[in-house]
Design a protein around this motif. Structure first.
Motif, PDB file in Angstrom:
ATOM      1  N   UNK A 192       0.149  15.929  11.036  1.00 37.31           N
ATOM      2  CA  UNK A 192       0.241  16.435  12.496  1.00 37.31           C
ATOM      3  C   UNK A 192       0.823  15.088  13.353  1.00 37.31           C
ATOM      4  N   UNK A 193       0.984  14.166  12.488  1.00 36.33           N
ATOM      5  CA  UNK A 193       1.652  12.955  13.271  1.00 36.33           C
ATOM      6  C   UNK A 193       3.062  13.116  13.232  1.00 36.33           C
ATOM      7  N   UNK A 194       3.758  13.877  14.057  1.00 38.43           N
ATOM      8  CA  UNK A 194       5.038  14.051  14.338  1.00 38.43           C
ATOM      9  C   UNK A 194       6.096  12.790  14.384  1.00 38.43           C
ATOM     10  N   UNK A 195       5.643  11.574  14.515  1.00 38.54           N
ATOM     11  CA  UNK A 195       6.276  10.521  14.302  1.00 38.54           C
ATOM     12  C   UNK A 195       6.387   9.842  12.952  1.00 38.54           C
ATOM     13  N   UNK A 196       5.866  10.349  12.019  1.00 37.00           N
ATOM     14  CA  UNK A 196       6.155  10.041  10.664  1.00 37.00           C
ATOM     15  C   UNK A 196       7.142  10.544   9.807  1.00 37.00           C
ATOM     16  N   UNK A 197       7.346  11.637   9.859  1.00 40.69           N
ATOM     17  CA  UNK A 197       8.400  12.566   9.001  1.00 40.69           C
ATOM     18  C   UNK A 197       9.696  11.826   9.332  1.00 40.69           C
ATOM     19  N   UNK A 244      11.708  24.982  11.645  1.00 39.84           N
ATOM     20  CA  UNK A 244      13.050  24.993  10.780  1.00 39.84           C
ATOM     21  C   UNK A 244      13.060  23.631   9.767  1.00 39.84           C
ATOM     22  N   UNK A 245      14.043  23.527   9.058  1.00 38.08           N
ATOM     23  CA  UNK A 245      14.245  22.668   7.866  1.00 38.08           C
ATOM     24  C   UNK A 245      14.389  21.163   8.866  1.00 38.08           C
ATOM     25  N   UNK A 246      14.964  21.252   9.957  1.00 36.79           N
ATOM     26  CA  UNK A 246      15.177  20.029  10.753  1.00 36.79           C
ATOM     27  C   UNK A 246      14.315  19.818  11.961  1.00 36.79           C
ATOM     28  N   UNK A 247      13.323  20.660  12.059  1.00 37.64           N
ATOM     29  CA  UNK A 247      12.449  20.550  13.008  1.00 37.64           C
ATOM     30  C   UNK A 247      11.071  19.808  12.767  1.00 37.64           C
ATOM     31  N   UNK A 607       5.391  32.556   6.268  1.00 38.41           N
ATOM     32  CA  UNK A 607       5.621  31.319   5.947  1.00 38.41           C
ATOM     33  C   UNK A 607       6.851  30.827   6.678  1.00 38.41           C
ATOM     34  N   UNK A 608       6.578  29.519   7.174  1.00 39.30           N
ATOM     35  CA  UNK A 608       7.743  28.650   7.757  1.00 39.30           C
ATOM     36  C   UNK A 608       7.767  27.090   7.280  1.00 39.30           C
ATOM     37  N   UNK A 609       8.777  26.891   6.886  1.00 37.77           N
ATOM     38  CA  UNK A 609       8.829  25.423   6.691  1.00 37.77           C
ATOM     39  C   UNK A 609       9.568  24.614   7.586  1.00 37.77           C
ATOM     40  N   UNK A 610       8.828  23.461   7.763  1.00 38.47           N
ATOM     41  CA  UNK A 610       9.546  22.512   8.691  1.00 38.47           C
ATOM     42  C   UNK A 610      10.165  21.311   8.152  1.00 38.47           C
ATOM     43  N   UNK A 611      10.170  20.366   8.974  1.00 38.76           N
ATOM     44  CA  UNK A 611      10.593  18.821   8.829  1.00 38.76           C
ATOM     45  C   UNK A 611       9.252  18.009   8.372  1.00 38.76           C
TER      46      UNK A 611
END
Length: 642
Positions: A192-197, A244-247, A607-611
């Motif tokens: 959930x830490x979006x600063x990591x990916x 999405x794949x870039x989100x 299902x939805x796959x993100x970044x």
């Protein structure tokens, strides 16, 4: 028809098997009685392996691939002795495998759902079972309209009984053709830490570093939302999930039409009134100019988001440097949700029902199945036939980006795919009647889009189109080349797809998938850093060969997920931040589809796959669902210390 397929596959192998010894072969006839040098011994061998009568096997082989028309089963004799013998044999019990194969492959793909229609049944009985001759591919298609949102409209209590519009043909109930996603509980795997990916490498040790599917809580309401706190459900059911794949951010919409957003928010891509911030750790209620109207659609790009309300209006927020918000303005940042602009759209074509976002572009779909796009044009993502490339400076290029949504009505195919004599390699021609093509499903990767044509009542097989960046063959045309106009994916056509036609598109960063009516998934492109690319659509046989009926599939930045009707979810790819869902301490990558054990027995409806993360909707309708949900990990608000 599987038996007929087995015959066609096994005949070449069995006919070339070593003969028995001279001593044992005396008991068998040596006279050639079937094509390919087949003897009575070969017929008996095939009959044993396939469980068919010997006469049936002989009839299939003698047909030479022509099949047996329904009329030849008793009414009209064939024109040759061979055909007459084949027809007579086919009338025996169990002898219709080959004929049934072509019968199923060429029948109206919607006949099963309209069995009560006597006209369709009668027409099917009279048709000669030859796939290429049953329907004129260049004829005008009669589509099932309207195209519907992915979730039911909460404002319409009779949403499931909506009356479809009619266009040039007798319409079926479009809610049967385009079923809504079944609402469920919201779960996520991935930190959930979006600063990591994609930015920071650290050990996944915190409670909010989710490495297995975990039920998410909602963020604690702010003081401004205190008045509505009583109306907010503690564990609401969600009907739509979007990433999405870039989100590195996500949006989820409840069954009552309320949107929640969380994840990376540096460009204010969530449109929160608090303004830009590094990350929003938990689902937080979103507000905008739609007011009290429920939302029915959403999509996310790298740094922008788009939502759709129940009236068919779209609103965008976030980065707009390439015009991806489509608000008819060249401002770089949209700080609050603003309504999208559809240029030249007629009043009956302005109802938006679906949206998908790439990294810096957006594609909309209307209820009439028309495509509108806006944003970056560098790789042909807009589908308008050009990039508009020009020099800004000596070493800097610019492109003809679109700041408002414009309709894309041109669809093309190669001369080779159109079977034109003396076709020039790489030459394109317009698809017949391309201005009237209706699309029912869209999905955007990083810089490409894949779309599936709507089913028809005229017996035509829905086609698949793709355009944009062609890296790794993700467009399915067998080459690594960009396509500036929606191009027909010719591999996904033919008798094999008549009863098992494409119904849904799904795209990862540099891969694409097509889900068919019978739950098969065709994959193209590449989502792992290692390994070879799949240049043309290829069946994911690990699922199909094990009788798995796929109900939903999705691709992320480096992952692919599929879920099946039997409550099985599989994933493969690379997931450094836990997005594969295998659990803490387990592997973080897989070259082949691997079961997500933590979702065992859970019926995943979407299902939805993100970044760097993956979202799930888990069904919660009965006691059995509740029992399965008890096995899932649950996150508490207090555990999120970001």
């Amino acid at each position: 028809y599987r038996q007929a397929l087995l015959v066609s596959l096994l005949v070449p192998h069995i006919l070339t098997m070593p003969r028995r010894s001279k001593k044992s072969s005396k008991a068998y006839h040596t006279e050639v009685i079937a094509p390919g040098g087949g003897t009575a011994a070969d017929i008996a061998n095939l009959s044993k392996h396939l469980g068919l009568e010997a006469d049936a096997v002989k009839a299939v082989m003698s047909s030479g691939g022509r099949g047996v028309s329904r009329r030849s089963r008793g009414s009209a004799p064939s024109s040759s002795e061979a055909d007459t013998a084949a027809a007579a044999a086919a009338s025996a019990a169990g002898a219709s495998a080959w004929a049934d194969f072509f019968s199923e492959a060429t029948a109206d793909p919607l006949a099963a759902s309209s069995a009560g229609d006597d006209d369709n049944a009668k027409a099917g009985d009279e048709a000669v079972v030859i796939a290429s001759a049953s329907v004129d591919e260049d004829a005008t298609r009669e589509y099932i309209l309207p195209i519907l949102p992915l979730m039911a409209n909460p404002a319409n209590s009779n949403a499931n009984k909506a009356t479809p519009r009619k266009k040039k043909a007798k319409m079926m109930d479009s809610t049967d053709t385009y079923p809504y996603v079944t609402p469920g509980r919201l779960a996520q795997t991935g930190t959930l830490d979006a600063t990591v990916p994609g930015r920071t490498k650290r050990q996944m040790t915190n409670d909010y570093d989710l490495e297995e599917p975990t039920l998410l809580p909602l963020a604690t309401p702010t003081d401004e939302d205190a008045e509505d706190e009583e109306e907010t459900e503690e564990n609401p059911k969600f009907a739509l999930i979007a990433t999405s794949s870039t989100s590195a951010h996500s949006i989820a919409i409840t069954a009552s039409g309320i949107a929640y957003g969380w994840g990376r928010n540096e460009a204010n891509q969530l449109g929160l009134m608090t303004g830009p911030c590094a990350t929003v750790p938990l689902p937080t209620k979103l507000v905008g100019p739609w007011g009290d109207d429920p939302l029915v659609g959403a999509a996310t790009g790298k740094s922008h988001s788009v939502v759709i309300d129940a009236t068919g209006a779209a609103y965008a927020v976030g980065s707009n440097k390439c015009g991806q918000c489509g608000i008819n303005s060249s401002i770089d940042d949209v700080t609050k949700f603003r309504r999208c602009v559809l240029a030249g759209a007629s009043s009956d074509d302005a109802e938006i029902v679906q949206v998908s976002c790439g990294e810096q572009f957006t594609v909309l779909l209307t209820s009439r199945g028309h495509i509108y796009s806006a944003g970056l044009a560098e790789y042909g993502q807009l589908g308008n036939g050009e990039t508009g490339e020009y020099f800004i400076a000596a070493n800097k290029l610019g492109f003809a980006n679109a700041t408002k949504f414009e309709r894309r009505s041109l669809f093309v195919q190669s001369e080779e795919d159109a079977n034109i004599s003396n076709a020039k390699r790489g030459a394109m021609i317009n698809v017949p009647n391309c201005g009237e093509i209706v699309i029912c499903s869209i999905s955007c990767g990083k810089n490409h889009t894949i779309a599936v044509e709507a089913p028809t009542t005229s017996g035509h097989i829905p086609r698949v189109f793709s355009w944009g960046c062609g890296d790794y063959g993700c467009l399915g045309h067998g080459i690594q080349a960009d396509e500036y106009t929606p191009r027909f994916v010719a591999t996904l056509r033919g008798p094999l797809f008549t009863a098992n036609y494409p119904v849904k598109a799904s795209a990862g960063s540099s891969c694409s998938m097509v889900l068919t009516k019978q739950g098969h998934v065709y994959y193209m492109g590449k989502h792992r850093q290692i390994g070879e690319a799949t240049m043309r659509p290829s069946l994911i046989d690990a699922l199909a060969n094990n009788a798995h009926v796929t109900t939903s599939c999705a691709g992320g930045s480096a992952t692919v997920f599929c879920t099946t009707r039997n409550a099985v979810t599989v994933s493969w790819g690379k997931g450094d931040t836990g997005e594969l869902g295998y659990g803490r301490g387990n592997q973080k990558s897989s070259a082949q589809p691997k079961f997500v054990d933590k979702l065992d027995s859970c019926m995943v409806t979407n299902i939805a796959c993100g970044y760097g993360h993956t979202l799930f909707l888990v069904k919660d309708e009965d006691a059995e669902d509740a029992k399965a949900l008890e096995k899932l990990a649950k996150l508490e608000v207090e555990q999120v210390t970001l």
